[in-house]
Scaffold this active site. Structure first.
Site, PDB file in Angstrom:
ATOM      1  CG  ASP A   1      53.344 -49.103  45.920  1.00 55.16           C
ATOM      2  OD1 ASP A   1      52.307 -49.776  45.898  1.00 55.16           O
ATOM      3  OD2 ASP A   1      54.145 -49.093  46.876  1.00 55.16           O
TER       4      ASP A   1
ATOM      5  CG  MET B   1      54.257 -40.239  54.030  1.00 52.06           C
ATOM      6  SD  MET B   1      53.790 -41.867  54.627  1.00 52.06           S
ATOM      7  CE  MET B   1      55.343 -42.491  55.250  1.00 52.06           C
TER       8      MET B   1
ATOM      9  CE  LYS C   1      44.389 -42.298  47.711  1.00 55.67           C
ATOM     10  NZ  LYS C   1      45.326 -41.539  48.469  1.00 55.67           N
TER      11      LYS C   1
HETATM   12  N1  SAH Z   1      59.469 -46.129  50.308  1.00 61.76           N
HETATM   13  C1  SAH Z   1      59.494 -44.716  49.946  1.00 61.76           C
HETATM   14  C2  SAH Z   1      58.687 -43.887  50.896  1.00 61.76           C
HETATM   15  C3  SAH Z   1      57.193 -44.153  50.830  1.00 61.76           C
HETATM   16  S1  SAH Z   1      56.293 -43.126  51.889  1.00 61.76           S
HETATM   17  C4  SAH Z   1      60.956 -44.242  49.906  1.00 61.76           C
HETATM   18  O1  SAH Z   1      61.841 -44.967  50.371  1.00 61.76           O
HETATM   19  O2  SAH Z   1      61.199 -43.165  49.392  1.00 61.76           O
HETATM   20  C5  SAH Z   1      55.779 -41.852  50.797  1.00 61.76           C
HETATM   21  C6  SAH Z   1      56.501 -40.564  51.094  1.00 61.76           C
HETATM   22  O3  SAH Z   1      57.820 -40.604  50.569  1.00 61.76           O
HETATM   23  C7  SAH Z   1      55.878 -39.340  50.468  1.00 61.76           C
HETATM   24  O4  SAH Z   1      54.801 -38.837  51.217  1.00 61.76           O
HETATM   25  C8  SAH Z   1      57.052 -38.377  50.472  1.00 61.76           C
HETATM   26  O5  SAH Z   1      57.265 -37.859  51.758  1.00 61.76           O
HETATM   27  C9  SAH Z   1      58.206 -39.326  50.147  1.00 61.76           C
HETATM   28  N2  SAH Z   1      58.512 -39.367  48.711  1.00 61.76           N
HETATM   29  C10 SAH Z   1      58.452 -40.426  47.905  1.00 61.76           C
HETATM   30  N3  SAH Z   1      58.884 -40.130  46.665  1.00 61.76           N
HETATM   31  C11 SAH Z   1      59.240 -38.837  46.695  1.00 61.76           C
HETATM   32  C12 SAH Z   1      59.796 -37.937  45.748  1.00 61.76           C
HETATM   33  N4  SAH Z   1      60.075 -38.311  44.496  1.00 61.76           N
HETATM   34  N5  SAH Z   1      60.052 -36.668  46.144  1.00 61.76           N
HETATM   35  C13 SAH Z   1      59.810 -36.256  47.398  1.00 61.76           C
HETATM   36  N6  SAH Z   1      59.290 -37.077  48.344  1.00 61.76           N
HETATM   37  C14 SAH Z   1      59.011 -38.332  48.006  1.00 61.76           C
END
Ligand code: SAH
Length: 269
Positions: free
Chosen positions: A47, A186, A69
């Site tokens: 991803d 998000m 992307k």
């Molecule tokens: N499965 C992931 C979430 C995916 S949804 C998890 O458990 O973290 C994607 C969202 O996760 C992003 O829009 C943001 O809100 C958050 N996110 C993922 N990685 C991040 C990071 N390193 N720092 C801050 N927010 C993050």
């Protein structure tokens, strides 16, 4: 949580599929189980939010497919990713599906596991540290605290087209009443709508933290108040991926103390 089943067999070939949580980006935050799975993969489907430092742990001979992307595919459709996983397993590959954070937290891991299991494929799931935990921790913000919060609510700010999404006003009332910390994934695109709705129940002075690229060298954050959320995001140019933390747990943290002395935005060292 981990579910282990025997590998799938077809035409004498044995394949397997593991959904692996890559955490928020810092390879030090991977679980040992995740590292072992990555090191034994022959195919990795990766991803966008997975950092290069983590992909670099894969063996040289492994085939790495970026399915976001960044991989050049304008955000690969979910059905296509599931088809790729299925094909690779049927070809006898040791497939690792690398997902940011935890595969089962807003990561469509549930859908992917369901799809594979419906096709008779054994799926193992390896937890990762979700961004909603890593972000606040990076700033020393505890999500629960006996004086400030009795619980924590993880929620997405992204609404699926054609659905109404969460009732943020109702949520604000619940958060206030039950003294919960709100952790929003998000949420950057809909911050204005979320801010407005939360202000119907939560005080304007409720502390808020926005943490971008948590755990990575480019991590940045801002500490602000609920009534200033959108202005702060705009002024500081914060974007995705970010976690928004709303609640009194943000008060009194080291990050908040620093904010009193310096401008709102900080760059991690
Ligand atoms: N499965 C992931 C979430 C995916 S949804 C998890 O458990 O973290 C994607 C969202 O996760 C992003 O829009 C943001 O809100 C958050 N996110 C993922 N990685 C991040 C990071 N390193 N720092 C801050 N927010 C993050």
């Amino acid at each position: 949580m981990t579910t282990t089943r025997p590998p799938t067999q077809r035409n004498g070939l044995q394949g397997s599929c593991t959904l692996v949580g890559a955490g928020p980006g810092d390879p030090e935050l991977l679980t040992l189980r995740a590292v072992r799975a990555i090191e034994s993969a022959t195919v990795l489907l990766v991803d966008d939010l997975v950092s290069e430092a983590i992909v670099a742990l894969a063996p040289r001979r492994a085939r790495v497919v970026h399915v976001g992307k960044r991989g050049g595919c304008q955000s690969t459709p979910q059905a296509f990713i599931e088809k790729l996983m299925l094909m690779a397993v049927h070809e006898g590959e040791t497939v690792v599906r690398l997902k940011g954070g935890d595969p089962f937290v807003f990561g469509r891991g549930g859908e992917e596991a369901e799809h594979l299991r419906a096709e008779g494929i054994a799926v193992e799931v390896v937890n990762g540290i979700t961004a909603g935990l890593a972000g606040p921790t990076a700033l020393g913000i505890p999500l629960t605290h006996r004086e400030h919060a009795h619980g924590v609510l993880f929620i997405t700010g992204h609404t699926q087209p054609g659905t109404s999404g969460p009732d943020w006003q109702q949520l604000a009332a619940t958060v206030q009443h039950a003294r919960l910390t709100l952790v929003i994934y998000m949420g950057m695109g809909s911050a204005a709508r979320i801010q407005q709705a939360l202000l119907t129940s939560l005080p304007a002075s409720t502390p808020v933290a926005v943490i971008e690229h948590a755990s990575q060298p480019r991590q940045r954050h801002a500490i602000t108040t609920l009534d200033q959320l959108v202005d702060t995001i705009q002024c500081e140019g914060l974007g995705s991926p970010s976690i928004i933390v709303v609640g009194d747990v943000v008060r009194g943290t080291a990050a908040m103390a620093e904010t009193a002395r310096q401008p709102a935005l900080h760059h991690a060292g």
